[in-house]
Design a protein around this motif. Structure first.
Motif, PDB file in Angstrom:
ATOM      1  N   ARG A 226     -51.433  22.423 -48.985  1.00 47.74           N
ATOM      2  CA  ARG A 226     -52.745  23.060 -48.967  1.00 47.74           C
ATOM      3  C   ARG A 226     -52.572  24.519 -49.389  1.00 47.74           C
ATOM      4  NH1 ARG A 226     -50.944  21.029 -45.917  1.00 47.74           N
ATOM      5  NH2 ARG A 226     -50.099  21.019 -43.924  1.00 47.74           N
ATOM      6  N   LEU A 227     -53.665  25.111 -49.782  1.00 44.18           N
ATOM      7  CA  LEU A 227     -53.673  26.508 -50.178  1.00 44.18           C
ATOM      8  C   LEU A 227     -54.330  27.307 -49.059  1.00 44.18           C
ATOM      9  CD1 LEU A 227     -53.011  28.406 -52.532  1.00 44.18           C
ATOM     10  CD2 LEU A 227     -55.302  28.004 -53.387  1.00 44.18           C
ATOM     11  N   ARG A 228     -53.612  28.279 -48.524  1.00 46.23           N
ATOM     12  CA  ARG A 228     -54.155  29.129 -47.465  1.00 46.23           C
ATOM     13  C   ARG A 228     -54.453  30.491 -48.071  1.00 46.23           C
ATOM     14  NH1 ARG A 228     -51.746  32.786 -44.164  1.00 46.23           N
ATOM     15  NH2 ARG A 228     -49.668  32.037 -44.707  1.00 46.23           N
ATOM     16  N   ARG A 229     -55.660  30.953 -47.847  1.00 49.44           N
ATOM     17  CA  ARG A 229     -56.074  32.274 -48.349  1.00 49.44           C
ATOM     18  C   ARG A 229     -56.234  33.220 -47.176  1.00 49.44           C
ATOM     19  NH1 ARG A 229     -60.410  30.415 -52.920  1.00 49.44           N
ATOM     20  NH2 ARG A 229     -58.824  29.537 -54.278  1.00 49.44           N
TER      21      ARG A 229
ATOM     22  N   GLU B 201     -53.041  34.325 -51.652  1.00 47.17           N
ATOM     23  CA  GLU B 201     -53.010  32.872 -51.517  1.00 47.17           C
ATOM     24  C   GLU B 201     -51.579  32.444 -51.231  1.00 47.17           C
ATOM     25  OE1 GLU B 201     -54.486  31.329 -55.204  1.00 47.17           O
ATOM     26  OE2 GLU B 201     -56.566  31.635 -54.625  1.00 47.17           O
ATOM     27  N   HIS B 202     -51.437  31.483 -50.314  1.00 45.71           N
ATOM     28  CA  HIS B 202     -50.117  30.962 -49.957  1.00 45.71           C
ATOM     29  C   HIS B 202     -50.193  29.442 -49.953  1.00 45.71           C
ATOM     30  CE1 HIS B 202     -49.016  34.992 -48.657  1.00 45.71           C
ATOM     31  NE2 HIS B 202     -50.182  35.042 -48.028  1.00 45.71           N
ATOM     32  N   VAL B 203     -49.235  28.817 -50.613  1.00 43.88           N
ATOM     33  CA  VAL B 203     -49.149  27.360 -50.588  1.00 43.88           C
ATOM     34  C   VAL B 203     -48.337  26.965 -49.374  1.00 43.88           C
ATOM     35  CG1 VAL B 203     -48.287  25.317 -51.777  1.00 43.88           C
ATOM     36  CG2 VAL B 203     -49.316  27.181 -53.093  1.00 43.88           C
ATOM     37  N   GLU B 204     -48.876  26.048 -48.589  1.00 46.32           N
ATOM     38  CA  GLU B 204     -48.167  25.498 -47.440  1.00 46.32           C
ATOM     39  C   GLU B 204     -48.000  24.005 -47.689  1.00 46.32           C
ATOM     40  OE1 GLU B 204     -50.772  26.464 -44.195  1.00 46.32           O
ATOM     41  OE2 GLU B 204     -50.011  28.523 -44.056  1.00 46.32           O
TER      42      GLU B 204
ATOM     43  N   TRP C 138     -46.446  19.291 -55.465  1.00 46.76           N
ATOM     44  CA  TRP C 138     -47.795  19.747 -55.136  1.00 46.76           C
ATOM     45  C   TRP C 138     -48.290  20.764 -56.155  1.00 46.76           C
ATOM     46  CZ3 TRP C 138     -50.771  23.958 -54.098  1.00 46.76           C
ATOM     47  CH2 TRP C 138     -51.995  23.723 -53.472  1.00 46.76           C
ATOM     48  N   LEU C 139     -47.436  21.713 -56.531  1.00 49.74           N
ATOM     49  CA  LEU C 139     -47.834  22.724 -57.516  1.00 49.74           C
ATOM     50  C   LEU C 139     -48.210  22.093 -58.849  1.00 49.74           C
ATOM     51  CD1 LEU C 139     -45.151  25.469 -56.776  1.00 49.74           C
ATOM     52  CD2 LEU C 139     -47.625  25.641 -56.339  1.00 49.74           C
TER      53      LEU C 139
ATOM     54  N   ASP D 155     -51.596  20.285 -58.410  1.00 50.43           N
ATOM     55  CA  ASP D 155     -52.627  21.311 -58.282  1.00 50.43           C
ATOM     56  C   ASP D 155     -52.929  21.934 -59.644  1.00 50.43           C
ATOM     57  OD1 ASP D 155     -54.324  23.110 -56.562  1.00 50.43           O
ATOM     58  OD2 ASP D 155     -52.959  24.611 -57.408  1.00 50.43           O
TER      59      ASP D 155
END
Length: 188
Positions: A102-105, A114-117, A127-128, A131
């Motif tokens: 998921r992408l956390r903003r 933005e951080h990918v978790e 995932w990248l 996405d």
């Protein structure tokens, strides 16, 4: 995103496409078909060329996840080639990979971030890539194209102004097609 400089060990004929298509292009024409992801060394080479070597581990679990993502992308792109849409089965495959992250903003001192978790480090590259495919769809699914040369299996994102690019590489596939047309004219 990341700094991408092709790894000198990377044998692929087309490098530097957007991440999703770059992953798809880890298979290229040959007899049998060449596959960079046949072994962990190829996975390391791809991570390096994709600018992900500092963010992703090249372990067996990551390779399995990346192959799963590549299969989902291949099915989705086949649907785009044939019908111009991502079918339900392809969407399910893509969503299966996306469920692992998921992408956390957040707003930090330096501004929005933005951080990918991901569920585990093995899922980050996969995932990248998936996405990135969603981003390409948003920019224009009609610009995701398969090379027009009948012997080529590579894909590219057409950034030409008029959207009429046909070849993965004019220097390779485009010239082959021109040479074949010239040969046929000369024979006639």
């Amino acid at each position: 995103m990341t700094d991408r400089t092709a790894d000198p060990r990377d044998p692929r004929p087309l490098i530097g496409e957007p991440l999703a298509l770059d992953l798809l292009n880890t298979r290229w024409a040959g007899t049998p078909v060449n596959d960079l992801l046949d072994e962990p060394d190829g996975f390391r080479t791809w991570l390096s060329s994709a600018g992900l070597a500092d963010r992703c581990r090249a372990g067996e679990a990551g390779l399995v996840a990346l192959r799963q993502a590549r299969e989902a992308l291949a099915e989705a792109v086949r649907g785009l080639d044939e019908r111009g849409e991502v079918g339900a089965s392809a969407a399910a495959g893509l969503n299966e990979v996306l469920r692992h992250g998921r992408l956390r903003r957040e707003l930090g001192a330096a501004g929005p971030a933005e951080h990918v978790e991901v569920d585990g480090p093995q899922w980050l590259a996969a995932w990248l890539a998936v996405d990135d495919f969603l981003d390409l769809l948003g920019r224009g699914a009609h610009r995701i194209k398969k090379c027009a040369h009948e012997a080529c299996i590579l894909h590219f994102f057409d950034t030409s102004q008029n959207g009429r690019r046909r070849w993965c590489s004019m220097a390779v596939c485009g010239n082959r097609a021109k040479a074949a047309r010239h040969y046929e004219k000369a024979r006639a």
